[in-house]
Design an enzyme around this catalytic site. Structure first.
Site, PDB file in Angstrom:
ATOM      1  N   HIS A 253       0.796  -1.227   0.000  1.00  0.00           N
ATOM      2  CA  HIS A 253       0.000   0.000   0.000  1.00  0.00           C
ATOM      3  C   HIS A 253       0.834   1.286   0.000  1.00  0.00           C
ATOM      4  O   HIS A 253       0.685   2.141  -0.854  1.00  0.00           O
ATOM      5  CB  HIS A 253      -0.905   0.027   1.247  1.00  0.00           C
ATOM      6  CG  HIS A 253      -1.639  -1.234   1.529  1.00  0.00           C
ATOM      7  ND1 HIS A 253      -2.783  -1.631   0.857  1.00  0.00           N
ATOM      8  CD2 HIS A 253      -1.390  -2.213   2.434  1.00  0.00           C
ATOM      9  CE1 HIS A 253      -3.213  -2.784   1.345  1.00  0.00           C
ATOM     10  NE2 HIS A 253      -2.393  -3.164   2.283  1.00  0.00           N
TER      11      HIS A 253
HETATM   12  O1  RIB Z   1      -4.585  -0.671   5.449  1.00  0.00           O
HETATM   13  C1  RIB Z   1      -3.261  -0.619   5.015  1.00  0.00           C
HETATM   14  C2  RIB Z   1      -2.476   0.373   5.822  1.00  0.00           C
HETATM   15  O2  RIB Z   1      -2.499  -0.012   7.204  1.00  0.00           O
HETATM   16  C3  RIB Z   1      -0.993   0.422   5.441  1.00  0.00           C
HETATM   17  O3  RIB Z   1      -0.506   1.720   5.626  1.00  0.00           O
HETATM   18  C4  RIB Z   1      -0.344  -0.513   6.424  1.00  0.00           C
HETATM   19  O4  RIB Z   1       1.021  -0.189   6.684  1.00  0.00           O
HETATM   20  C5  RIB Z   1      -1.167  -0.246   7.651  1.00  0.00           C
HETATM   21  O5  RIB Z   1      -0.654   0.924   8.275  1.00  0.00           O
END
Ligand code: RIB
Ligand code: CA
Length: 327
Positions: A253
């Site tokens: 992500h």
């Molecule tokens: O939902 C994904 C996010 O939540 C990403 O930033 C992961 O590192 C967690 O922080």
């Protein structure tokens, strides 16, 4: 060169984002700020320091908020980390986010002031605009802008890994970063700055595969090897409990937010929307997009898709720039 401040809850994908930001010739990484999220603030700060140290960078690290603004004052809003169900593979326990990243413990130290204090001091004296890239809960950024609302004109854009329209993760309605501090998120999406949300709809589309990890390893660099190990760990968890449409793949992500700064076309179907954040009951942490064509003012941009081929090419280019050999 685009000046950025990266706000992280390091975490495996945060680590990939930090390395990408350090290595990019298009980015001037002014600071990295840790926040409570995936893990407690001690762990997210230590993990952030470990990644900065691994790449031999001198970027300053600031410790941020140790809890969300108000959420956990409410007894019925249970504290929960971004944990995945641990799995055992080849005798090793694998999680989406290990407590501590499997790289040398930090010898470098965090800065003496907190992240919100840093934000206010930096923005007050800034002579050029800066982009804030928040890939963890938005507690630090909200706290800073609550401390001083006069610095808004110094912020070029706030890029947020967060939210989801057709895809959620921590609950049926919410993505973890927004859910962990929904009040902070609501404050930021209405703060008046240019806000770009990079939600799960985009990060799941722009997934990284095992073949891509092979490409990272073939680069022979420290960052390529470490990114491959982190992504392979994430793929194991995705395959076990959160399979994506693409087999043997993982969403990474946070790094997609850095890729967006390098090539905005890595995000697809980006629309101006009116977005509110839910605080209560089933809507807690939900990114609520107003579908009415006569909707109120549009307050942010929302990416409904991502380009995984462009994403992996950008990451390969960045990790190839790493002068530290992995061999
Ligand atoms: O939902 C994904 C996010 O939540 C990403 O930033 C992961 O590192 C967690 O922080
Ligand atoms: Ca994160």
């Amino acid at each position: 060169m685009r000046k950025i401040i990266l706000d992280v809850d390091t975490g495996s994908d945060d680590a990939v984002a930090i390395m990408a930001a350090i290595l990019s010739p298009d980015i001037q990484l002014e600071a990295v700020c840790s926040v409570d999220g995936n893990k407690d603030i001690d762990k997210t700060t230590e993990n952030t320091l470990r990644v900065v140290q691994l790449l031999g960078s001198d970027v300053p690290v600031y410790r941020g908020c140790r809890a969300p603004l108000v959420k956990f004052l409410c007894p019925d809003r249970l504290p929960r980390r971004g944990e995945s169900k641990p799995i055992v593979k080849d005798g090793k326990v694998i999680q989406m986010h290990a407590d501590y990243l499997d790289i040398p413990a930090a010898e470098i130290k965090e800065q003496p002031i907190s992240a919100p204090e840093f934000y206010v001091q930096y923005l007050r004296q800034a002579t050029e605009p800066v982009t804030i890239v928040a890939v963890g809960p938005l507690t630090n950024v909200a706290m800073a802008l609550m401390m001083d609302g006069t610095v808004m004109d110094k912020i070029e854009e706030i890029v947020i890994m967060g939210g989801g329209y057709n895809i959620t993760n921590v609950t049926p309605t919410a993505e973890f970063n927004i859910w962990h501090d929904p009040e902070a998120a609501q404050f930021i999406v209405h703060c008046g700055a240019k806000v770009t949300l990079v939600p799960l709809d985009a990060t799941h589309a722009a997934c990284i595969t095992l073949d891509d990890c092979e490409r990272f390893r073939k680069l022979g660099t420290v960052s390529g090897d470490f990114a491959a190990a982190l992504c392979e760990q994430r793929i194991a968890v995705h395959d076990d409990s959160q399979p994506l449409a693409v087999p043997h793949a993982a969403a990474v992500h946070d790094a997609l937010c850095i890729a967006y700064l390098i090539d905005p076309t890595v995000l697809k179907d980006v629309r101006e929307v009116h977005c509110d954040i839910g605080f209560r009951d089933f809507s807690e942490g939900q990114t609520i997009l107003d579908p009415r064509y006569y909707t109120e003012e549009k307050n942010c941009r929302f990416a409904f898709d991502g380009d995984r081929f462009k994403f992996v090419d950008i990451l390969c280019d960045l990790f190839a720039r790493d002068k530290k050999s992995g061999r």
